[in-house]
Design a protein around this motif. Structure first.
Motif, short mmCIF file in Angstrom:
data_model
loop_
_atom_site.label_atom_id
_atom_site.label_comp_id
_atom_site.label_asym_id
_atom_site.label_seq_id
_atom_site.Cartn_x
_atom_site.Cartn_y
_atom_site.Cartn_z
N SER A 221 0.75 -37.51 16.81
CA SER A 221 0.01 -37.48 15.55
C SER A 221 0.34 -36.14 14.87
O SER A 221 0.72 -35.18 15.54
N TYR A 222 0.27 -36.14 13.54
CA TYR A 222 -0.21 -37.14 12.63
C TYR A 222 0.78 -37.22 11.48
O TYR A 222 1.52 -36.28 11.23
N ALA A 223 0.82 -38.30 10.69
CA ALA A 223 1.64 -38.41 9.49
C ALA A 223 1.82 -39.87 9.05
O ALA A 223 2.30 -40.11 7.96
N GLN A 224 1.47 -40.84 9.92
CA GLN A 224 1.66 -42.26 9.62
C GLN A 224 3.14 -42.57 9.38
O GLN A 224 3.55 -43.01 8.32
N GLN A 225 3.92 -42.31 10.43
CA GLN A 225 5.36 -42.51 10.36
C GLN A 225 5.85 -43.21 11.63
O GLN A 225 5.33 -42.97 12.72
N TRP A 226 6.85 -44.07 11.45
CA TRP A 226 7.52 -44.76 12.56
C TRP A 226 8.97 -44.30 12.50
O TRP A 226 9.72 -44.68 11.61
N LEU A 227 9.38 -43.47 13.48
CA LEU A 227 10.63 -42.74 13.38
C LEU A 227 11.60 -43.12 14.49
O LEU A 227 11.19 -43.49 15.59
N TYR A 228 12.89 -42.99 14.19
CA TYR A 228 13.93 -43.23 15.18
C TYR A 228 15.03 -42.20 15.00
O TYR A 228 14.98 -41.34 14.10
N ALA A 229 16.05 -42.26 15.85
CA ALA A 229 17.14 -41.28 15.82
C ALA A 229 17.90 -41.37 14.49
O ALA A 229 17.96 -42.45 13.88
N TYR A 230 18.43 -40.23 14.05
CA TYR A 230 18.50 -38.95 14.74
C TYR A 230 17.45 -37.99 14.20
O TYR A 230 17.03 -38.11 13.05
N GLY A 231 17.13 -36.96 15.01
CA GLY A 231 16.35 -35.85 14.51
C GLY A 231 17.23 -34.68 14.10
O GLY A 231 16.88 -33.92 13.20
N TRP A 232 18.36 -34.55 14.76
CA TRP A 232 19.23 -33.39 14.56
C TRP A 232 20.20 -33.56 13.39
O TRP A 232 20.86 -32.60 12.97
N SER A 233 20.32 -34.77 12.86
CA SER A 233 21.30 -35.04 11.80
C SER A 233 20.76 -36.07 10.84
O SER A 233 20.02 -36.99 11.23
N GLY A 234 21.15 -35.94 9.56
CA GLY A 234 20.78 -36.92 8.56
C GLY A 234 21.65 -38.15 8.57
O GLY A 234 21.42 -39.08 7.79
N GLU A 235 22.67 -38.18 9.42
CA GLU A 235 23.52 -39.36 9.53
C GLU A 235 22.75 -40.54 10.14
O GLU A 235 21.84 -40.35 10.93
N SER A 236 23.14 -41.73 9.77
CA SER A 236 22.51 -42.93 10.33
C SER A 236 23.15 -43.30 11.66
O SER A 236 24.36 -43.14 11.85
N VAL A 237 22.33 -43.79 12.59
CA VAL A 237 22.88 -44.31 13.84
C VAL A 237 23.64 -45.60 13.53
O VAL A 237 23.33 -46.30 12.55
N PRO A 238 24.65 -45.95 14.33
CA PRO A 238 25.43 -47.17 14.06
C PRO A 238 24.57 -48.43 13.99
O PRO A 238 24.87 -49.36 13.24
N GLU A 239 23.49 -48.46 14.77
CA GLU A 239 22.62 -49.65 14.82
C GLU A 239 21.45 -49.55 13.83
O GLU A 239 20.45 -50.26 13.98
N GLU A 240 21.56 -48.70 12.84
CA GLU A 240 20.44 -48.44 11.93
C GLU A 240 19.84 -49.71 11.31
O GLU A 240 18.61 -49.84 11.27
N PRO A 241 20.62 -50.68 10.86
CA PRO A 241 20.00 -51.90 10.32
C PRO A 241 19.08 -52.61 11.31
O PRO A 241 18.01 -53.10 10.94
N GLU A 242 19.50 -52.63 12.58
CA GLU A 242 18.69 -53.32 13.59
C GLU A 242 17.45 -52.51 13.96
O GLU A 242 16.34 -53.06 14.04
N VAL A 243 17.60 -51.21 14.21
CA VAL A 243 16.42 -50.42 14.59
C VAL A 243 15.45 -50.32 13.41
O VAL A 243 14.23 -50.25 13.60
N SER A 244 15.98 -50.34 12.20
CA SER A 244 15.14 -50.35 11.02
C SER A 244 14.39 -51.67 10.88
O SER A 244 13.20 -51.70 10.50
N ARG A 245 15.06 -52.77 11.18
CA ARG A 245 14.41 -54.09 11.11
C ARG A 245 13.19 -54.15 12.03
O ARG A 245 12.10 -54.58 11.62
N VAL A 246 13.37 -53.69 13.27
CA VAL A 246 12.27 -53.72 14.23
C VAL A 246 11.16 -52.76 13.82
O VAL A 246 9.97 -53.07 13.92
N ALA A 247 11.54 -51.58 13.31
CA ALA A 247 10.54 -50.63 12.84
C ALA A 247 9.71 -51.22 11.70
O ALA A 247 8.48 -51.06 11.66
#
Length: 328
Positions: A221-247
């Motif tokens: 807590s707190y912020a009302q956020q559902w977050l996934y990788a990466y934290g160290w870079s603004g680049e998207s993970v290769p599976e971003e569409p899928e992890v975003s879908r589930v999120a």
């Protein structure tokens, strides 16, 4: 807040005035619990439910056990497993309270609630109610807003490492607090320097190799956020569409309960740059569905989250967690 101490005092008075158990003997999910009460509750579950087991995956620097509750019903070896940890940051009391709510909800609902029954028939669930027991106890006894663990830093008078900056995925040690043992974000002298992160690393590695680790969740807590990788870079993970879908499915399920709205996306882009995060490490180990949830509130109460909102937070959070897992 203009007077934080008064809010802390009011919270302490509210907590001490409430019983820790309901009339039926089950744990009271509408309050915060001290470490000893949580330990006792885990042992009680062990007696009542034959398909639940409790294991210690290690000890803290102060000798406290790192407990994990394992819900495994039928053919556990062939079913995928979900990891959920709470309380990595000591002051985020709503985290352990949400894990306790989940344990009560799942154990009480299996065999009675069709959705819970179906969920547990398909997945093993391993829950770590408090990732940082030393810090959690310290936040109860001495400093309500303490964040880190309580390990003594070598050659320094300051205590504690931010455990969610101590996971080494190859990008450990950057960002705020690096090199400053007195910082709230101090990542430690090396990656995985702390016994707590070592224990979770080793245990979830074993889950991945022997129990098909399907998802890794860490509750904050707190912020009302559902977050996934990466934290160290603004680049998207290769599976971003899928992890975003589930999120998105998880976020929509949360909103459907009490209209609490979450943002979702990568940690770096939605929150801020972060190095040494457990979700980055878990993702680097091949667990694609690695998520960090920042629970209710956007600053009105902050870490001093009112007791009246504990159960509603638990209800919506577990609706989101289960919907997301079932969508994998």
């Amino acid at each position: 807040m203009t007077d934080i101490q008064s809010v802390i005092d009011a919270e302490r008075q509210a907590v001490t005035s409430l019983p820790t158990r309901r009339p039926d003997g089950r744990i009271e999910t509408g309050t915060y619990h001290q470490w000893k009460d949580i330990e006792d509750y885990l042992q009680e579950l062990l007696v009542v439910y034959p398909w639940l087991s409790i294991t210690s995956i290690g000890q803290t620097a102060r000798g406290r056990q790192l407990w994990v509750a394992k819900i495994e019903i039928n053919s556990y070896c062939s079913k995928p497993t979900v990891w959920i940890d709470c309380g990595i940051h000591a002051r985020e009391w709503i985290g352990p309270a949400t894990c306790i709510y989940g344990l009560d909800y799942l154990t009480n609902g299996y065999g009675c609630d069709p959705y819970v029954t179906n969920f547990l028939n398909k997945y093993n669930v391993h829950i770590m109610p408090v990732h940082n027991p030393d810090g959690y106890c310290y936040s109860w006894r001495y400093d309500r807003l303490w964040r880190k663990n309580r390990n003594r830093n070598p050659n320094d008078t300051c205590y504690g490492v931010d455990l969610n900056r101590n996971y080494d995925d190859g990008h450990w040690g950057g960002g705020r607090g690096a090199g400053d043992p007195c910082s709230n974000n101090y990542p430690g002298p090396t990656g995985f320097s702390e016994v707590e992160t070592q224990a979770v690393r080793d245990y979830t590695n074993e889950l991945q190799s022997t129990r098909n680790l399907a998802a890794f969740f860490t509750i904050h807590s707190y912020a009302q956020q559902w977050l996934y990788a990466y934290g160290w870079s603004g680049e998207s993970v290769p599976e971003e569409p899928e992890v975003s879908r589930v999120a998105q499915i998880g976020v929509n399920a949360i909103e459907s309960v009490y209209n609490t709205r979450y943002r979702y996306g990568s940690f770096y882009n939605v929150a801020y740059p972060g190095f040494g995060l457990s979700i980055d490490w878990s993702y680097s180990r091949g667990v694609i569905y690695s998520y960090l949830l920042e629970l209710r509130d956007k600053g009105e109460y902050g870490f001093l989250f009112p007791l009246t909102q504990i159960v509603p937070t638990g209800e919506e959070t577990w609706a989101g967690l289960m919907a997301a897992v079932m969508a994998i």
